[in-house]
Structure formats: structure tokens, C-alpha cells
Write a protein that holds these residues in place. Structure first.
Motif, PDB file in Angstrom:
ATOM      1  N   LEU A 111       0.821  -1.215   0.000  1.00  0.00           N
ATOM      2  CA  LEU A 111       0.000   0.000   0.000  1.00  0.00           C
ATOM      3  C   LEU A 111       0.856   1.267   0.000  1.00  0.00           C
ATOM      4  O   LEU A 111       0.486   2.275  -0.615  1.00  0.00           O
ATOM      5  N   GLU A 112       1.979   1.236   0.687  1.00  0.00           N
ATOM      6  CA  GLU A 112       2.818   2.419   0.829  1.00  0.00           C
ATOM      7  C   GLU A 112       3.665   2.696  -0.410  1.00  0.00           C
ATOM      8  O   GLU A 112       3.870   3.860  -0.784  1.00  0.00           O
ATOM      9  N   LEU A 113       4.167   1.670  -1.061  1.00  0.00           N
ATOM     10  CA  LEU A 113       5.087   1.867  -2.183  1.00  0.00           C
ATOM     11  C   LEU A 113       4.449   2.597  -3.366  1.00  0.00           C
ATOM     12  O   LEU A 113       5.117   3.436  -3.987  1.00  0.00           O
ATOM     13  N   PRO A 114       3.178   2.322  -3.762  1.00  0.00           N
ATOM     14  CA  PRO A 114       2.598   3.138  -4.851  1.00  0.00           C
ATOM     15  C   PRO A 114       2.567   4.628  -4.540  1.00  0.00           C
ATOM     16  O   PRO A 114       2.791   5.450  -5.433  1.00  0.00           O
ATOM     17  N   LYS A 115       2.297   4.997  -3.289  1.00  0.00           N
ATOM     18  CA  LYS A 115       2.327   6.418  -2.935  1.00  0.00           C
ATOM     19  C   LYS A 115       3.738   6.986  -3.073  1.00  0.00           C
ATOM     20  O   LYS A 115       3.927   8.107  -3.581  1.00  0.00           O
ATOM     21  N   GLN A 116       4.736   6.235  -2.644  1.00  0.00           N
ATOM     22  CA  GLN A 116       6.113   6.694  -2.777  1.00  0.00           C
ATOM     23  C   GLN A 116       6.517   6.829  -4.247  1.00  0.00           C
ATOM     24  O   GLN A 116       7.265   7.745  -4.611  1.00  0.00           O
ATOM     25  N   ILE A 117       6.012   5.931  -5.081  1.00  0.00           N
ATOM     26  CA  ILE A 117       6.336   6.013  -6.511  1.00  0.00           C
ATOM     27  C   ILE A 117       5.767   7.291  -7.125  1.00  0.00           C
ATOM     28  O   ILE A 117       6.439   8.005  -7.877  1.00  0.00           O
ATOM     29  N   VAL A 118       4.509   7.616  -6.788  1.00  0.00           N
ATOM     30  CA  VAL A 118       3.877   8.801  -7.368  1.00  0.00           C
ATOM     31  C   VAL A 118       4.505  10.077  -6.814  1.00  0.00           C
ATOM     32  O   VAL A 118       4.863  10.996  -7.566  1.00  0.00           O
ATOM     33  N   ASN A 119       4.674  10.157  -5.498  1.00  0.00           N
ATOM     34  CA  ASN A 119       5.131  11.405  -4.883  1.00  0.00           C
ATOM     35  C   ASN A 119       6.631  11.632  -5.029  1.00  0.00           C
ATOM     36  O   ASN A 119       7.075  12.742  -5.357  1.00  0.00           O
ATOM     37  N   ASN A 120       7.438  10.601  -4.796  1.00  0.00           N
ATOM     38  CA  ASN A 120       8.888  10.793  -4.715  1.00  0.00           C
ATOM     39  C   ASN A 120       9.640  10.422  -5.980  1.00  0.00           C
ATOM     40  O   ASN A 120      10.782  10.868  -6.157  1.00  0.00           O
ATOM     41  N   ALA A 121       9.045   9.590  -6.841  1.00  0.00           N
ATOM     42  CA  ALA A 121       9.741   9.207  -8.063  1.00  0.00           C
ATOM     43  C   ALA A 121       9.184   9.895  -9.304  1.00  0.00           C
ATOM     44  O   ALA A 121       9.918  10.058 -10.283  1.00  0.00           O
ATOM     45  N   VAL A 129      18.905  11.573  -5.608  1.00  0.00           N
ATOM     46  CA  VAL A 129      18.622  11.320  -4.198  1.00  0.00           C
ATOM     47  C   VAL A 129      19.629  10.311  -3.659  1.00  0.00           C
ATOM     48  O   VAL A 129      20.203   9.504  -4.409  1.00  0.00           O
ATOM     49  N   GLU A 130      19.863  10.362  -2.351  1.00  0.00           N
ATOM     50  CA  GLU A 130      20.781   9.455  -1.685  1.00  0.00           C
ATOM     51  C   GLU A 130      20.012   8.279  -1.086  1.00  0.00           C
ATOM     52  O   GLU A 130      19.080   8.472  -0.299  1.00  0.00           O
ATOM     53  N   VAL A 131      20.388   7.071  -1.453  1.00  0.00           N
ATOM     54  CA  VAL A 131      19.775   5.849  -0.919  1.00  0.00           C
ATOM     55  C   VAL A 131      20.910   4.924  -0.494  1.00  0.00           C
ATOM     56  O   VAL A 131      21.680   4.442  -1.350  1.00  0.00           O
ATOM     57  N   LEU A 132      21.053   4.716   0.813  1.00  0.00           N
ATOM     58  CA  LEU A 132      22.097   3.851   1.371  1.00  0.00           C
ATOM     59  C   LEU A 132      23.481   4.269   0.887  1.00  0.00           C
ATOM     60  O   LEU A 132      24.330   3.449   0.518  1.00  0.00           O
ATOM     61  N   GLY A 133      23.670   5.570   0.836  1.00  0.00           N
ATOM     62  CA  GLY A 133      24.972   6.085   0.437  1.00  0.00           C
ATOM     63  C   GLY A 133      25.213   6.148  -1.052  1.00  0.00           C
ATOM     64  O   GLY A 133      26.295   6.562  -1.487  1.00  0.00           O
ATOM     65  N   GLN A 134      24.229   5.749  -1.851  1.00  0.00           N
ATOM     66  CA  GLN A 134      24.359   5.771  -3.299  1.00  0.00           C
ATOM     67  C   GLN A 134      23.505   6.894  -3.880  1.00  0.00           C
ATOM     68  O   GLN A 134      22.358   7.108  -3.461  1.00  0.00           O
ATOM     69  N   SER A 135      24.068   7.596  -4.860  1.00  0.00           N
ATOM     70  CA  SER A 135      23.351   8.685  -5.535  1.00  0.00           C
ATOM     71  C   SER A 135      22.587   8.113  -6.725  1.00  0.00           C
ATOM     72  O   SER A 135      23.184   7.500  -7.631  1.00  0.00           O
ATOM     73  N   LEU A 136      21.259   8.285  -6.734  1.00  0.00           N
ATOM     74  CA  LEU A 136      20.394   7.716  -7.768  1.00  0.00           C
ATOM     75  C   LEU A 136      19.651   8.826  -8.492  1.00  0.00           C
ATOM     76  O   LEU A 136      19.146   9.759  -7.865  1.00  0.00           O
ATOM     77  N   ASP A 137      19.597   8.706  -9.832  1.00  0.00           N
ATOM     78  CA  ASP A 137      18.806   9.659 -10.597  1.00  0.00           C
ATOM     79  C   ASP A 137      17.344   9.222 -10.597  1.00  0.00           C
ATOM     80  O   ASP A 137      16.982   8.210  -9.980  1.00  0.00           O
ATOM     81  N   VAL A 139      15.212   7.980 -12.895  1.00  0.00           N
ATOM     82  CA  VAL A 139      14.820   6.707 -13.522  1.00  0.00           C
ATOM     83  C   VAL A 139      15.253   5.522 -12.656  1.00  0.00           C
ATOM     84  O   VAL A 139      14.478   4.581 -12.431  1.00  0.00           O
ATOM     85  N   ILE A 140      16.498   5.563 -12.159  1.00  0.00           N
ATOM     86  CA  ILE A 140      16.978   4.457 -11.324  1.00  0.00           C
ATOM     87  C   ILE A 140      16.172   4.361 -10.032  1.00  0.00           C
ATOM     88  O   ILE A 140      15.843   3.263  -9.562  1.00  0.00           O
ATOM     89  N   PHE A 141      15.848   5.525  -9.456  1.00  0.00           N
ATOM     90  CA  PHE A 141      15.050   5.517  -8.227  1.00  0.00           C
ATOM     91  C   PHE A 141      13.651   4.964  -8.486  1.00  0.00           C
ATOM     92  O   PHE A 141      13.107   4.211  -7.665  1.00  0.00           O
ATOM     93  N   LEU A 142      13.073   5.314  -9.643  1.00  0.00           N
ATOM     94  CA  LEU A 142      11.769   4.760 -10.010  1.00  0.00           C
ATOM     95  C   LEU A 142      11.834   3.250 -10.151  1.00  0.00           C
ATOM     96  O   LEU A 142      10.962   2.518  -9.655  1.00  0.00           O
ATOM     97  N   LEU A 143      12.878   2.751 -10.836  1.00  0.00           N
ATOM     98  CA  LEU A 143      13.015   1.305 -11.011  1.00  0.00           C
ATOM     99  C   LEU A 143      13.252   0.606  -9.674  1.00  0.00           C
ATOM    100  O   LEU A 143      12.780  -0.519  -9.465  1.00  0.00           O
ATOM    101  N   LEU A 144      13.976   1.268  -8.757  1.00  0.00           N
ATOM    102  CA  LEU A 144      14.189   0.678  -7.438  1.00  0.00           C
ATOM    103  C   LEU A 144      12.882   0.522  -6.683  1.00  0.00           C
ATOM    104  O   LEU A 144      12.592  -0.545  -6.115  1.00  0.00           O
ATOM    105  N   LEU A 145      12.058   1.561  -6.666  1.00  0.00           N
ATOM    106  CA  LEU A 145      10.766   1.475  -5.979  1.00  0.00           C
ATOM    107  C   LEU A 145       9.856   0.456  -6.638  1.00  0.00           C
ATOM    108  O   LEU A 145       9.143  -0.289  -5.955  1.00  0.00           O
TER     109      LEU A 145
END
Length: 421
Positions: A111-121, A129-137, A139-145
Motif C-alpha cells: 500500500l505504501e510503495l505506490p504512494k512513494q512512486i507517485v510522490n517521490n519518483a 537522491v541518496e539511498v544507502l549512500g548511493q546517488s540515484l537519478d 529513472v533508477i530511483f523509479l526502477l528501485l521502488l
């Protein structure tokens, strides 16, 4: 201050508790929604809940004590459905409950991940954005979510598949034991062994009991937990929209159980009609009645059975249609009031989309819980009819003298007949 003014002050105070500034600048069409969602519906829900609790307490208080002799209609089975099921499936029920609880946090992720995809990706402009010390653009952040969402729904489906297979195995094992106990009781009873009703009992009437045995605890835990998880998610997104999801629940709690009790009465009549039909056919075989007289009696039984089943169908489909209509009313509140909140900036578009998706899943466990109530009442009637089938035919004297030995044999059955899997 008049009574109506005090009521409006109460609505304003309740709205303030939910974090909404409800004042004179609010559009007029929003006012009745706020009154319905925050005051009228919760008040009715509390009243219905208190009524159901008090009625249950009064029923338990006024229920007459059952005679001890009724406990041994079928040795190896208790007088109550729940106690008989838990007597033989206690360990398996605990395992399935643990598996059901494991599915709830995974459900919240779906339930939470679709909201994160729309709002944050999709709508966010803060990249990378920084995720676990990695810089993601972006598209990559969208694919991760999206990958996390795919993993969560896969785990959720795997847990449900495992749970359903486990439930099927346990249902068949309990059904085999149940049939064997009834068969032993029938064979040991001289008078009952001559009654033909044992055939539909062993072939048809015990089937729903076996299926219900696998759901007696697992279904309310899983579906109730699913309902609570979805409600928690909706309340976190917006308390008013979360309260809106409960608006039609009081009506469902009032109307649907009353209609279901009428279905239960018809189900009891249908069981008796089927047994009467089996008795008539058995008598015709023994007495070799003429074709015309036998056909007339059988035709009358067929017609009576048809009329009862038609009434059951009408009531069942009316309950289903009413429940579907009431469930479809809540999205109307989400689209209108939730859309207004998005325009106001109170919630994000992703949160509204997530709430709508969550409510789509919200109706499923609610329907399952109502179905569980229907199955509970129907199965309880079947169980009572089966256990009281032997009421008028007490066991033979030698069986009563060796009751203790037989009881131990039933509790510890031979490995080849009633082995645990």
C-alpha cells in the motif's frame, strides 16, 4: 446557546481534532460530508457495537445449560463446533495464524510503495537522491521502488498461496476424521444403521464443516488483520478519509446479519427436505411401491426443495447486491472530498491514489468477514443437525460399558486411519 449551536460547536471541535480547519469559508457542500463522517456515522457505529455486545452478553447469560447426555451423540466430537475443531487442529491453527500475521507488514508495503512512486519518483524535482549512500537519478530511483513493489506483491502472493494449500490439507484431514467418527457411531447403533439419511450426511452435509474447520481462526485473523492494516494506512494518509471508509459499516452491521438469519432458517429447512427425500426414496426401494405413487411423492419433495432453494437464492443475491452497493458509496466520498483536499493542498495526489487503491482492497476482507459470519452460522446449523441425528438412538449397552476404551481409541486413532500429516 441553542442545542443546534452546541451541535455545530461539537462538529467544529471534532474536525479540529482530525486536523481540519472547518470554518465559514469552507464550501457549503463539504459541511454535510463532515457531519456524516465525523459525527453521525461514528455515533451510529458505536451504538451498533454496544447493541451487539449487549445482545451477545444477554444471550450467553440466558442460554440454558446443555444436558451432559448430549455430549456423546458422536463420541470423539464435542457438542460445540469450535471445541471439536480445535480439539484436533490446535497445532495447525497456531501455525496458520503465525503465517497470517507475517503477511500483514508485507501488505502495508504494497500500500505504501505506490504512494512513494507517485510522490517521490514521479512528481518530485529533487534529484539525484541518496539511498544507502548511493546517488540515484530519477529513472533508477523509479526502477528501485518498482522492484521493491514487485518483491512485496510476490511475497504477499506466495504467503497466501502457502496458506491456502495448508488450509486445504487441514480441511481434508479433519473431514476424513469427522466422517470416520460419524461412520463408527452409525455402525455401532442398531437403530441408526437402518436409516438412509446417513448417505447425504456423509457425502454432502459434512463437506462445508471440513472447509470451515480450516478457516475457523485463520480467516478472522488474516482478514481482520488485513482490514486493520488498510484502515491504519488510510488514517495515516488522512484521518478524515480514513473515517470516511467506515461510514457505511454501521448499515452493513445492522442489515446484513438480519438477512443472513433468514437465510440460515431456510438452510435448516433445506437440510430437512433433503433428508426427507432420502427417506422416501429408501422406503420406495424397500417396499417397491408403484411407479405412479412413488413418482407423485418424489415430485412433491422435488418441488418443495426447489421452492426453498429459490428463496435462499433470492436472499443471498439480495445480500450480495446490497453489500456491493453500500461498498461502492465510499469511493464517492473519496473522489469528492479527497479531491477537494488535493486541491486545497491538504493531501498529495499520491496519497489520494493510494487511499483509493487501499479502499479497493478494503472491501475484500470486509466481504470475507461477512462470508465468514454466513459460513459460521450455516456450518453451526449443519453440525448441530448431524450431532443430533443420533439423539434418539442411544448406543448399545456393550458400547456404553466400554466407553472409556473407545474414547481413548478415538483420541489416539490407528496410524493408518487417522494419521496426522
Amino acid at each position: 446557546m441553542s442545542l443546534m449551536d452546541r451541535y455545530h460547536v461539537l462538529v467544529h471541535d471534532v474536525s479540529a481534532l482530525f486536523g481540519y480547519d472547518y470554518n465559514d469559508t469552507t464550501p457549503d457542500w463539504v459541511h454535510p460530508f463532515i457531519h456524516l463522517i465525523l459525527v453521525l456515522a461514528p455515533g451510529l457505529l458505536i451504538g451498533v457495537a454496544l447493541y451487539l455486545v449487549l445482545r451477545g452478553i444477554l444471550r450467553l447469560w440466558s442460554r440454558p445449560a446443555k444436558p451432559v447426555a448430549r455430549m456423546n451423540h458422536v463420541r470423539g466430537l464435542d457438542a460445540g463446533l469450535f471445541s471439536s475443531v480445535l480439539r484436533y487442529t490446535r497445532r495447525q491453527q497456531a501455525q496458520m495464524i503465525m503465517l497470517s500475521l507475517l503477511a500483514l507488514p508485507i501488505l502495508y508495503l504494497t500500500l505504501e510503495l505506490p504512494k512513494q512512486i507517485v510522490n517521490n519518483a514521479l512528481e518530485s524535482a529533487t534529484f539525484p537522491v541518496e539511498v544507502l549512500g548511493q546517488s540515484l537519478d530519477q529513472v533508477i530511483f523509479l526502477l528501485l521502488l518498482c522492484g521493491l513493489y514487485l518483491l512485496s506483491i510476490s511475497l504477499n502472493g506466495l504467503i497466501k498461496y502457502t496458506l491456502n494449500v495448508f488450509k486445504g490439507y487441514m480441511a481434508e484431514r479433519f473431514l476424513r476424521r469427522f466422517r470416520l467418527l460419524i461412520y463408527r457411531r452409525w455402525r455401532s447403533d442398531a437403530e441408526a444403521s437402518e436409516q438412509s439419511e446417513i448417505v447425504p450426511i456423509l457425502a454432502q452435509e459434512v463437506e462445508p464443516i471440513g472447509g470451515f474447520a480450516a478457516e475457523v481462526l485463520t480467516l478472522p485473523v488474516l482478514q481482520g488483520g488485513t482490514l486493520f492494516t488498510i484502515l491504519l494506512f488510510m488514517f495515516i494518509q488522512d484521518p478524515i478519509l480514513g473515517a470516511a471508509a467506515l461510514t457505511v459499516l454501521p448499515i452493513q452491521l445492522i442489515l446484513l446479519p438480519k438477512l443472513q438469519r433468514r437465510v440460515n432458517t431456510l438452510s435448516r429447512i433445506r437440510i430437512k427436505e433433503v433428508r426427507d427425500l432420502g427417506r422416501q426414496l429408501s422406503e420406495q426401494l424397500r417396499e417397491r411401491q408403484g411407479a405412479s405413487s412413488g413418482l407423485s411423492a418424489a415430485g412433491a419433495s422435488f418441488k418443495a426443495l426447489e421452492q426453498v432453494r429459490r428463496r435462499i437464492f433470492r436472499l443471498k443475491f439480495f445480500i450480495k447486491a446490497l453489500n456491493n452497493f453500500l461498498t461502492a458509496l465510499t469511493p464517492f466520498l473519496f473522489y469528492s472530498l479527497g479531491g477537494y483536499f488535493v486541491i486545497e493542498g491538504r493531501i498529495t495526489l499520491g496519497a489520494l491514489v493510494a487511499v483509493l487503491a487501499a479502499h479497493k482492497d478494503f472491501s475484500a476482507p470486509l466481504k470475507e468477514l461477512f462470508r465468514y459470519y454466513q459460513a459460521l452460522e450455516d456450518t453451526r446449523i449443519r453440525y448441530q443437525e448431524i450431532t443430533t441425528f443420533f439423539a434418539g438412538t442411544p448406543p448399545r449397552m456393550e458400547e456404553q460399558q466400554s466407553a472409556g476404551v473407545h474414547r481413548l481409541a478415538i483420541r489416539r486413532p490407528p496410524e493408518h486411519a487417522l494419521s496426522q500429516t
